[in-house]
Design an enzyme around this catalytic site. Structure first.
Site, mmCIF file in Angstrom:
data_model
loop_
_atom_site.group_PDB
_atom_site.id
_atom_site.type_symbol
_atom_site.label_atom_id
_atom_site.label_comp_id
_atom_site.label_asym_id
_atom_site.label_seq_id
_atom_site.Cartn_x
_atom_site.Cartn_y
_atom_site.Cartn_z
ATOM 1 N N SER A 1 0.671 -1.330 -0.002
ATOM 2 C CA SER A 1 -0.180 0.120 0.153
ATOM 3 C C SER A 1 0.836 1.244 -0.017
ATOM 4 O O SER A 1 0.191 2.166 -0.028
ATOM 5 C CB SER A 1 -1.080 0.047 1.287
ATOM 6 O OG SER A 1 -2.123 -0.742 0.878
ATOM 7 N N LYS B 1 -0.250 3.620 -2.783
ATOM 8 C CA LYS B 1 -1.210 4.603 -2.659
ATOM 9 C C LYS B 1 -0.633 6.088 -2.489
ATOM 10 O O LYS B 1 -1.098 7.246 -2.765
ATOM 11 C CB LYS B 1 -2.240 4.650 -1.457
ATOM 12 C CG LYS B 1 -2.887 3.292 -1.617
ATOM 13 C CD LYS B 1 -3.743 2.962 -0.638
ATOM 14 C CE LYS B 1 -4.931 1.633 -0.583
ATOM 15 N NZ LYS B 1 -4.318 0.453 -0.305
ATOM 16 N N SER C 1 -6.087 3.273 4.481
ATOM 17 C CA SER C 1 -5.560 2.667 3.333
ATOM 18 C C SER C 1 -6.879 2.075 2.558
ATOM 19 O O SER C 1 -6.527 0.827 2.138
ATOM 20 C CB SER C 1 -4.474 1.551 3.662
ATOM 21 O OG SER C 1 -3.704 1.302 2.702
#
Length: 291
Positions: A55, A58, A115
């Protein structure tokens, strides 16, 4: 004896080459610390080894969202529709249902704090039309920023064998976010946010246990191990640190805290370590994928 045609042999060799290339990325331990003002590299271990970003991906999704805001292609109040594709992205998401809408601000805040995978996909589909097109824009931007070893394949960080990065490249992205979008970067210091009457808290425990930390992003998949990019400011010195490929969230966080201790004034070390998980708001564990 079976006869192998030249075209079939070429296909086999090509497949073998690709599999070999993909296997270069693994959950290898790596770390990197840079002084955000001077650019001086303070720590570098396996900094150019390929790894999976999880993640941390992102961060680039948000970079392109902030860029669209700056250029007037999006507004904070703009409505984004959650497609069936976005709604399908487990496990962390707002889960409002396919066809429903969120504002860009809600999507960004949910990515920063939770997230949220569905929000990342909603932004990608709004800006690129599809995850694939947006991922190409992510990779292009990464290379423009000097992230020469990074390839993005989706906006969320969900597993893809071709989605790779390095500790050095993730530090470059962290520094680029604060340099290019200083106001928007302040959002990374959020420990929680309110979403339609619900108070939601984040899971970046370094925000609770280490004085001076103001973001940026955690990440985990089985393939990547536990990753984190951290920004910290103390007595006028700001550093960006990266830890990748650790076996547990606590090992990752302890390693980052130790790196910060080495390169920030000693008074910045908070006493809360063993009790960090009990701090208000640290309600989500870091054992689920794609964080």
């Amino acid at each position: 004896m079976t006869k192998t045609t030249p075209s079939l042999l070429a296909a086999v060799l090509s497949s073998a080459f690709l599999l070999g290339a993909f296997s270069l990325a693994e959950a290898g331990q790596a770390s990197f610390v840079v002084d955000a003002q001077s650019g001086q590299v303070l720590e570098a271990t396996n900094q150019d080894e390929l790894n999976y970003p999880a993640s941390l991906t992102k961060m680039m999704t948000l970079y392109l969202a902030f860029e669209a805001l700056q250029e007037g292609r999006m507004t904070w109040d703009q409505k984004l529709t959650m497609s069936e594709n976005a709604e399908s992205k487990e496990p962390f998401k707002l889960a409002i249902g396919a066809g429903r809408k969120v504002t860009l601000r809600e999507a960004v805040e949910s990515i920063v704090v939770l997230s949220a995978n569905d929000s990342a996909v909603a932004i990608a589909e709004q800006l690129g039309g599809s995850e694939e097109v947006f991922a190409k824009a992510m990779t292009d931007k990464a290379h423009q920023l000097g992230m020469k070893d990074t390839v993005f394949k989706n906006p969320s960080g969900l597993p893809d064998p071709e989605q790779v990065t390095t500790a050095r490249d993730m530090a470059t992205l962290g520094v680029s976010l604060m340099r290019d979008f200083p106001e928007e970067f302040k959002l990374f210091s959020m420990r929680g946010f309110q979403f339609r009457g619900m108070k939601l808290r984040g899971h970046n425990n370094l925000m609770y246990r280490y004085d001076g930390v103001d973001g940026i992003k955690t990440g985990y998949t089985d393939a990547s191990g536990y990753n984190v990019v951290t920004s910290a400011l103390k007595d006028g010195r700001r550093v960006v640190g990266v830890v990748m490929g650790e076996k547990t969230a606590s090992i990752r966080d302890d390693k980052m805290a130790g790196l910060l201790d080495s390169y920030l004034p000693s008074s910045s070390a908070a006493t809360a370590s063993a009790t960090a998980g009990g701090q208000p708001g640290a309600t989500m564990t870091d054992t689920q994928p794609t964080k």
